[in-house]
Motif scaffolding. Structure first.
Motif, PDB file in Angstrom:
ATOM      1  N   PRO A  34      17.618  10.827  88.625  1.00 38.90           N
ATOM      2  CA  PRO A  34      16.679  10.431  87.575  1.00 38.90           C
ATOM      3  C   PRO A  34      16.331   8.950  87.550  1.00 38.90           C
ATOM      4  O   PRO A  34      15.326   8.554  86.950  1.00 38.90           O
ATOM      5  CB  PRO A  34      17.404  10.845  86.292  1.00 38.90           C
ATOM      6  CG  PRO A  34      18.869  10.747  86.645  1.00 38.90           C
ATOM      7  CD  PRO A  34      18.956  11.170  88.088  1.00 38.90           C
ATOM      8  N   HIS A  35      17.144   8.109  88.175  1.00 41.46           N
ATOM      9  CA  HIS A  35      16.885   6.666  88.154  1.00 41.46           C
ATOM     10  C   HIS A  35      15.663   6.357  89.008  1.00 41.46           C
ATOM     11  O   HIS A  35      15.456   6.990  90.063  1.00 41.46           O
ATOM     12  CB  HIS A  35      18.110   5.918  88.676  1.00 41.46           C
ATOM     13  CG  HIS A  35      18.066   4.442  88.444  1.00 41.46           C
ATOM     14  ND1 HIS A  35      17.376   3.576  89.258  1.00 41.46           N
ATOM     15  CD2 HIS A  35      18.627   3.672  87.468  1.00 41.46           C
ATOM     16  CE1 HIS A  35      17.516   2.340  88.809  1.00 41.46           C
ATOM     17  NE2 HIS A  35      18.269   2.379  87.725  1.00 41.46           N
ATOM     18  N   PRO A  36      14.835   5.385  88.612  1.00 38.77           N
ATOM     19  CA  PRO A  36      13.624   5.084  89.392  1.00 38.77           C
ATOM     20  C   PRO A  36      13.888   4.596  90.808  1.00 38.77           C
ATOM     21  O   PRO A  36      12.964   4.586  91.639  1.00 38.77           O
ATOM     22  CB  PRO A  36      12.919   4.010  88.564  1.00 38.77           C
ATOM     23  CG  PRO A  36      13.947   3.486  87.611  1.00 38.77           C
ATOM     24  CD  PRO A  36      14.886   4.610  87.358  1.00 38.77           C
ATOM     25  N   GLU A  57      15.796   4.391  99.324  1.00 33.85           N
ATOM     26  CA  GLU A  57      16.070   3.432  98.254  1.00 33.85           C
ATOM     27  C   GLU A  57      17.330   3.854  97.509  1.00 33.85           C
ATOM     28  O   GLU A  57      17.672   5.051  97.477  1.00 33.85           O
ATOM     29  CB  GLU A  57      14.879   3.349  97.299  1.00 33.85           C
ATOM     30  CG  GLU A  57      14.999   2.264  96.228  1.00 33.85           C
ATOM     31  CD  GLU A  57      15.164   0.852  96.788  1.00 33.85           C
ATOM     32  OE1 GLU A  57      16.258   0.555  97.328  1.00 33.85           O
ATOM     33  OE2 GLU A  57      14.210   0.065  96.681  1.00 33.85           O
ATOM     34  N   TYR A  58      17.996   2.887  96.903  1.00 30.92           N
ATOM     35  CA  TYR A  58      19.259   3.155  96.222  1.00 30.92           C
ATOM     36  C   TYR A  58      19.443   2.145  95.093  1.00 30.92           C
ATOM     37  O   TYR A  58      18.837   1.077  95.083  1.00 30.92           O
ATOM     38  CB  TYR A  58      20.429   3.085  97.207  1.00 30.92           C
ATOM     39  CG  TYR A  58      20.496   1.782  97.997  1.00 30.92           C
ATOM     40  CD1 TYR A  58      21.231   0.691  97.534  1.00 30.92           C
ATOM     41  CD2 TYR A  58      19.818   1.642  99.210  1.00 30.92           C
ATOM     42  CE1 TYR A  58      21.293  -0.498  98.259  1.00 30.92           C
ATOM     43  CE2 TYR A  58      19.869   0.461  99.940  1.00 30.92           C
ATOM     44  CZ  TYR A  58      20.604  -0.601  99.450  1.00 30.92           C
ATOM     45  OH  TYR A  58      20.654  -1.775 100.165  1.00 30.92           O
ATOM     46  N   ARG A  59      20.290   2.493  94.141  1.00 39.26           N
ATOM     47  CA  ARG A  59      20.597   1.567  93.053  1.00 39.26           C
ATOM     48  C   ARG A  59      21.406   0.389  93.599  1.00 39.26           C
ATOM     49  O   ARG A  59      22.334   0.570  94.377  1.00 39.26           O
ATOM     50  CB  ARG A  59      21.377   2.282  91.957  1.00 39.26           C
ATOM     51  CG  ARG A  59      20.546   3.242  91.126  1.00 39.26           C
ATOM     52  CD  ARG A  59      21.402   4.027  90.150  1.00 39.26           C
ATOM     53  NE  ARG A  59      22.244   4.997  90.864  1.00 39.26           N
ATOM     54  CZ  ARG A  59      23.155   5.767  90.267  1.00 39.26           C
ATOM     55  NH1 ARG A  59      23.345   5.671  88.955  1.00 39.26           N
ATOM     56  NH2 ARG A  59      23.868   6.625  90.973  1.00 39.26           N
ATOM     57  N   GLY A 107      22.834  -5.177  89.682  1.00 36.86           N
ATOM     58  CA  GLY A 107      21.866  -5.738  88.758  1.00 36.86           C
ATOM     59  C   GLY A 107      20.867  -4.724  88.249  1.00 36.86           C
ATOM     60  O   GLY A 107      20.086  -5.012  87.348  1.00 36.86           O
ATOM     61  N   ALA A 108      20.881  -3.517  88.835  1.00 39.36           N
ATOM     62  CA  ALA A 108      19.949  -2.463  88.419  1.00 39.36           C
ATOM     63  C   ALA A 108      20.628  -1.096  88.510  1.00 39.36           C
ATOM     64  O   ALA A 108      20.083  -0.142  89.072  1.00 39.36           O
ATOM     65  CB  ALA A 108      18.685  -2.491  89.258  1.00 39.36           C
ATOM     66  N   GLY A 109      21.839  -1.020  87.980  1.00 35.99           N
ATOM     67  CA  GLY A 109      22.551   0.252  87.943  1.00 35.99           C
ATOM     68  C   GLY A 109      23.403   0.556  89.148  1.00 35.99           C
ATOM     69  O   GLY A 109      24.033   1.619  89.213  1.00 35.99           O
ATOM     70  N   GLY A 110      23.433  -0.370  90.129  1.00 37.80           N
ATOM     71  CA  GLY A 110      24.204  -0.125  91.338  1.00 37.80           C
ATOM     72  C   GLY A 110      25.551  -0.805  91.342  1.00 37.80           C
ATOM     73  O   GLY A 110      26.043  -1.271  90.321  1.00 37.80           O
ATOM     74  N   GLU A 153      28.232   3.663  92.605  1.00 32.76           N
ATOM     75  CA  GLU A 153      26.869   4.193  92.498  1.00 32.76           C
ATOM     76  C   GLU A 153      26.048   3.985  93.769  1.00 32.76           C
ATOM     77  O   GLU A 153      25.314   4.887  94.206  1.00 32.76           O
ATOM     78  CB  GLU A 153      26.156   3.568  91.298  1.00 32.76           C
ATOM     79  CG  GLU A 153      26.656   4.023  89.950  1.00 32.76           C
ATOM     80  CD  GLU A 153      27.917   3.307  89.493  1.00 32.76           C
ATOM     81  OE1 GLU A 153      28.506   3.726  88.485  1.00 32.76           O
ATOM     82  OE2 GLU A 153      28.317   2.319  90.175  1.00 32.76           O
ATOM     83  N   THR A 154      26.157   2.809  94.368  1.00 27.37           N
ATOM     84  CA  THR A 154      25.374   2.538  95.574  1.00 27.37           C
ATOM     85  C   THR A 154      25.762   3.486  96.703  1.00 27.37           C
ATOM     86  O   THR A 154      24.892   4.019  97.412  1.00 27.37           O
ATOM     87  CB  THR A 154      25.551   1.071  95.991  1.00 27.37           C
ATOM     88  OG1 THR A 154      24.970   0.228  94.983  1.00 27.37           O
ATOM     89  CG2 THR A 154      24.886   0.782  97.321  1.00 27.37           C
ATOM     90  N   LEU A 155      27.048   3.703  96.882  1.00 22.50           N
ATOM     91  CA  LEU A 155      27.499   4.627  97.926  1.00 22.50           C
ATOM     92  C   LEU A 155      27.059   6.058  97.619  1.00 22.50           C
ATOM     93  O   LEU A 155      26.604   6.784  98.514  1.00 22.50           O
ATOM     94  CB  LEU A 155      29.023   4.572  98.061  1.00 22.50           C
ATOM     95  CG  LEU A 155      29.647   3.225  98.410  1.00 22.50           C
ATOM     96  CD1 LEU A 155      31.152   3.395  98.622  1.00 22.50           C
ATOM     97  CD2 LEU A 155      29.011   2.610  99.641  1.00 22.50           C
ATOM     98  N   LEU A 156      27.180   6.454  96.375  1.00 24.37           N
ATOM     99  CA  LEU A 156      26.769   7.804  95.996  1.00 24.37           C
ATOM    100  C   LEU A 156      25.283   8.016  96.247  1.00 24.37           C
ATOM    101  O   LEU A 156      24.863   9.104  96.680  1.00 24.37           O
ATOM    102  CB  LEU A 156      27.090   8.040  94.515  1.00 24.37           C
ATOM    103  CG  LEU A 156      28.577   8.212  94.171  1.00 24.37           C
ATOM    104  CD1 LEU A 156      28.774   8.156  92.662  1.00 24.37           C
ATOM    105  CD2 LEU A 156      29.116   9.525  94.731  1.00 24.37           C
ATOM    106  N   ASP A 157      24.488   6.990  95.994  1.00 22.89           N
ATOM    107  CA  ASP A 157      23.049   7.112  96.203  1.00 22.89           C
ATOM    108  C   ASP A 157      22.704   7.275  97.678  1.00 22.89           C
ATOM    109  O   ASP A 157      21.856   8.106  98.041  1.00 22.89           O
ATOM    110  CB  ASP A 157      22.328   5.886  95.636  1.00 22.89           C
ATOM    111  CG  ASP A 157      22.148   5.968  94.131  1.00 22.89           C
ATOM    112  OD1 ASP A 157      22.663   6.917  93.512  1.00 22.89           O
ATOM    113  OD2 ASP A 157      21.486   5.075  93.567  1.00 22.89           O
TER     114      ASP A 157
END
Length: 250
Positions: free
Chosen positions: A9-11, A64-66, A69-72, A76-80
């Motif tokens: 859901p994140h942009p 693209e990934y979080r 500074g913007a949810g990452g 989270e970054t690895l999961l994305d």
């Protein structure tokens, strides 16, 4: 024009899939941009690379990934990155027999990390992949995360990504560090310039040394032009990247 597919859901949770307009050649290239995992850098860095590969006949994916500074950050970054790659299993018409990640700088860490997902502990972020990466190309990648943190590469970018120092959350650092997964069961190609002022050449040397002695299929390809030539599609360093990718899918 690429087609966009969202994996959350994140942009910033999306992939753009570029299909070639010329006769299709083997392989899917997953482009993972750099920028020290920070939010001021985004997937615009990967657009010319994906377009160039598609013009050569390859399916290219700009991921693209979080970011910090913007949810990452961790995890989270690895999961994305894991979710973006796994989403390819739902895209019609793709041959996933040869999926190669190509990552620049911080994206190099993510590209090589993604190739090692099958070896992660079952409860680790990104474990149990739906799409298996069959090779990784690191362009001046941060592939020895703990060493980069000790050397303060990127003015503490590693600590920002992880949210804590290595002494505080050692296990999380080990999960995120590509060096902890060697040897990978898939080939890794490291491209780096000795005059790189952003990510030391020693990052690739360190990975090469450990992967080589442990039986990994790894090679270090020295290029010229500093850090950014690797993402300049007019530069010889990019041509070397394309050659490394095509070697891994043949």
């Amino acid at each position: 024009m690429p087609t966009r597919h969202s994996y959350g859901p994140h942009p910033d949770q999306w992939i753009d899939v570029y299909l070639p307009s010329v006769p299709r050649r083997p392989g899917v290239a997953v482009i993972i941009h750099g920028g020290f995992w920070r939010s001021r850098y985004d997937a615009a860095l990967g657009v010319p690379l994906a377009a160039d590969l598609a013009a050569r006949g390859h399916v290219a994916v700009n991921l693209e990934y979080r970011r910090v500074g913007a949810g990452g950050g961790y995890p989270e970054t690895l999961l994305d990155v894991a979710a973006g790659i796994d989403l390819l299993s739902t895209v019609d018409g793709l041959d996933l027999a040869g999926v190669v990640t190509i990552g620049h700088s911080a994206g190099g860490q993510l590209a090589v990390w993604a190739a090692g997902r099958p070896q992660l502990p079952a409860d680790a972020p990104g474990a149990r992949p739906l799409v298996t990466v069959t090779g990784a190309v690191s362009q001046a990648g941060v592939v020895a995360l703990l060493r980069a943190a000790d050397e303060r590469v990127g003015d503490g970018a590693m600590q920002d990504l992880m949210g804590a120092g290595a002494d505080e959350h050692r296990q999380e650092w080990v999960i995120a560090d590509p060096l902890a997964r060697v040897p990978l069961p898939v080939p890794v190609r490291l491209l780096h310039a000795r005059d790189d002022e952003d990510v030391p050449f020693s990052q690739s040397e360190t990975y090469l040394a450990l992967a080589s002695v442990t039986g990994g299929d790894v090679a270090l390809i020295e290029v010229t032009g500093g850090h950014m030539a690797l993402v300049d599609t007019t530069a010889p360093a990019w041509a070397a990247t394309v050659a490394a990718f095509e070697e891994l899918i043949e």
